[in-house]
Motif scaffolding. Structure first.
Motif, PDB file in Angstrom:
ATOM      1  N   ARG A   1      -8.060   2.275   2.578  1.00 50.38           N
ATOM      2  CA  ARG A   1      -7.790   0.851   2.467  1.00 50.38           C
ATOM      3  C   ARG A   1      -8.239   0.170   3.741  1.00 50.38           C
ATOM      4  NH1 ARG A   1      -7.814  -1.884  -0.946  1.00 50.38           N
ATOM      5  NH2 ARG A   1      -6.913  -3.446   0.384  1.00 50.38           N
ATOM      6  N   PRO A  25       0.793  -1.240   0.000  1.00 47.78           N
ATOM      7  CA  PRO A  25       0.000   0.000   0.000  1.00 47.78           C
ATOM      8  C   PRO A  25       0.821   1.284   0.000  1.00 47.78           C
ATOM      9  CG  PRO A  25      -0.152  -1.125   2.121  1.00 47.78           C
ATOM     10  CD  PRO A  25       0.609  -2.039   1.213  1.00 47.78           C
ATOM     11  N   HIS A  78       0.490   6.959   5.034  1.00 46.54           N
ATOM     12  CA  HIS A  78      -0.653   6.387   4.369  1.00 46.54           C
ATOM     13  C   HIS A  78      -1.972   6.930   4.921  1.00 46.54           C
ATOM     14  CE1 HIS A  78      -3.390   2.934   3.422  1.00 46.54           C
ATOM     15  NE2 HIS A  78      -3.085   3.486   2.282  1.00 46.54           N
TER      16      HIS A  78
END
Lengths: 173, 331
Positions: B17, A25, B5
């Motif tokens: 996510r 990710p 993130h």
């Protein structure tokens, strides 16, 4: 002249390019080079073209799902995600930005391998792999492979001989 | 997972996510797909190459049969390798064998879908498992799943090598060296196929199989030229695999016809390349090329005709029984 379609396409592209890889990710699908195209058809359907890293990549289904969801959330009602296998993905398609993000996350990025020769038997080299993979933590060049296959289809495991840290390496294909 | 993130997620709606940032239930709550069949995931119709028509002048049934042959080689080999999961000598080798199985499964899935697109799955949508089903009509599953779970052994077209018991690690490695060398030679030629799906599958498979063959060759060297015990067991593994090698080079009528049409590869032409690889690896590993009689065909028929060894029956029972007992299960 900027048409409505151009604007919609730019918007769709931006939304698709923000979607991240389910297994790594730190990278977007665009960084990884698996997002092969975003287009719109006459009826306004957004068509996204995706290519898998490996034939059996288990994350492919999640990528499709995430792309559809991201585009729906960005206001695109009709979305089609198509998968294509040709030309086959190569680690050379990982962007410079992607390589930087991998290294920053402690994953050694792949070397660039350039175009491979087509035709003729694929040679087998019995000598141990001589590729230089620098430690993404301390930068030392002395690292060794501990496992040819890693936790995802596209990585191998290595260890730094200098700082002793284990790390993942995106193996060149 | 990383703070970098999370920042992304806050700024960019719609790209959050699940799992990666802690809330693993997000994906369940926001899933927009219908229930998925419990035993497969299925390619959607959106796989570009699979929908392509058969090339002009190529018999559709022949092409479907050929796709099944190459698919079944990979599918059955993958299932065999999966048998090592939880049992391999070291964790690293378990991950390796499972990864190789995964690559082969990926190749099989595309080829099965292609065979299904050409009509190969239809005869198998109805069968005795209908008694387990509440709904009427044929099985709703994707072609690749119908072909995987609802065909009987006689309908499988794989070469017998891939179904054989893998025995110990030495035998598995011998099997993998032979299999990956042969399939790599085949796929390398198939990149020039007149069928766009075969060419595309081959383009990816060449990269994967090169890595598999490399892995197998390194282990053959280490074990063959290792200790006295590892040498004996590596040679025994090679000896056990050898009777199944001959069949790899026997062309089936379908392969011949499609090779003439520029779509398939005549396996007879692969022998020199596979031999060259084995002649490079075996002496370096201090192993002897076995001289053992080939397992013969039965009345001229072998795996490509659906004539298999008894090993396939138990393999299929493991692979298929759950899906057949619960043909409508979803999650």
């Amino acid at each position: 002249m900027v048409t409505m379609t151009d604007t919609a396409l730019t918007h769709a592209r931006a939304a698709a390019e923000r979607v991240v890889d389910p297994e790594m990710p730190m990278l977007t699908l665009a960084d990884l080079g698996v997002l092969r195209g975003v287009d719109t058809t006459d009826d306004g359907t957004v068509v996204v073209t995706l290519t898998p890293t490996y034939s059996g990549c288990p994350a492919l289904d999640e990528m499709r799902h995430d792309l559809r969801r991201a585009l729906h959330d960005a206001g695109h009602e009709r979305v089609e995600v198509r998968t294509t296998f040709s030309p086959p993905w190569s680690t050379d398609w990982i962007s410079d930005e992607g390589r930087r993000k991998l290294a920053e996350a402690g994953v050694a990025p792949p070397d660039r391998i350039g175009p491979r020769e087509v035709g003729g038997p694929v040679p087998l080299t019995l000598a141990p792999p001589s590729r230089l993979v620098r430690c993404p933590r301390c930068g030392a060049p002395e690292t060794e492979e501990t496992s040819r296959f890693g936790p995802t289809a596209c990585t191998a495991l290595r260890r730094c001989r200098s700082c002793a840290e284990p790390f993942e390496h995106v193996k060149e294909i | 997972m990383s703070s970098h993130h999370e920042t992304d997620d806050e700024n960019v709606p719609g790209t959050e996510r699940s799992g990666a940032d802690g809330n693993v239930y997000d994906a369940l709550a926001t899933a927009d797909d219908d229930g998925r069949w419990a035993f497969g995931t299925g390619f959607d119709a959106g796989t570009a190459e699979i929908d392509a028509p058969a090339p002009e002048g190529v018999d559709r049934e022949d092409l479907a049969a050929y796709c099944l042959m190459l698919a079944d080689d990979a599918l059955i080999a993958s299932q065999r390798l999966a048998g090592w999961t939880t049992k391999a000598p070291e964790l690293e080798e378990e991950v390796a064998l499972a990864n190789i199985a995964l690559d082969l499964l990926g190749q099989a899935r595309v080829l099965l879908s292609r065979a299904g697109h050409l009509g190969a799955a239809e005869p198998f949508r109805a069968g005795p498992w209908d008694a387990q089903r509440s709904g009427a009509g044929p099985l709703p599953q994707d072609d690749e799943d119908v072909l995987t779970y609802f065909r009987d052994d006689r309908a499988f077209r794989n070469v017998t090598l891939v179904e054989t018991d893998l025995g110990d690690f030495g035998r598995t490695i011998a099997w993998l060296l032979v299999l990956s060398s042969w399939r790599l030679a085949l796929m390398q030629r198939l990149t020039g196929s007149g069928d766009p799906v075969l060419a595309a599958v081959a383009g990816k498979a060449v990269k994967e199989l090169t890595y598999h063959r490399d892995y197998a060759a390194q282990w053959v060297l280490r074990l063959g030229d290792g200790t006295e015990v590892s040498h004996v067991r590596m040679q025994a593994g090679l000896d056990a695999v050898w009777p199944f090698v001959e069949e790899l080079f026997l062309p089936h009528a379908v392969e011949r016809r499609l090779a003439d049409a520029g779509v398939a590869v005549d396996p007879g032409g692969l022998r020199a390349e596979v031999d060259a690889v084995l002649d490079q690896v075996l002496p370096t590993a201090t192993l002897t090329r076995p001289e053992r009689p080939a397992v013969g065909l039965v009345g001229g028929r072998g795996g490509r005709d659906g004539v298999h060894t008894e090993a396939l029956g138990t393999l299929l029972a493991l692979m298929q029984s759950l899906a057949r007992a619960h043909p409508e299960a979803t999650w």
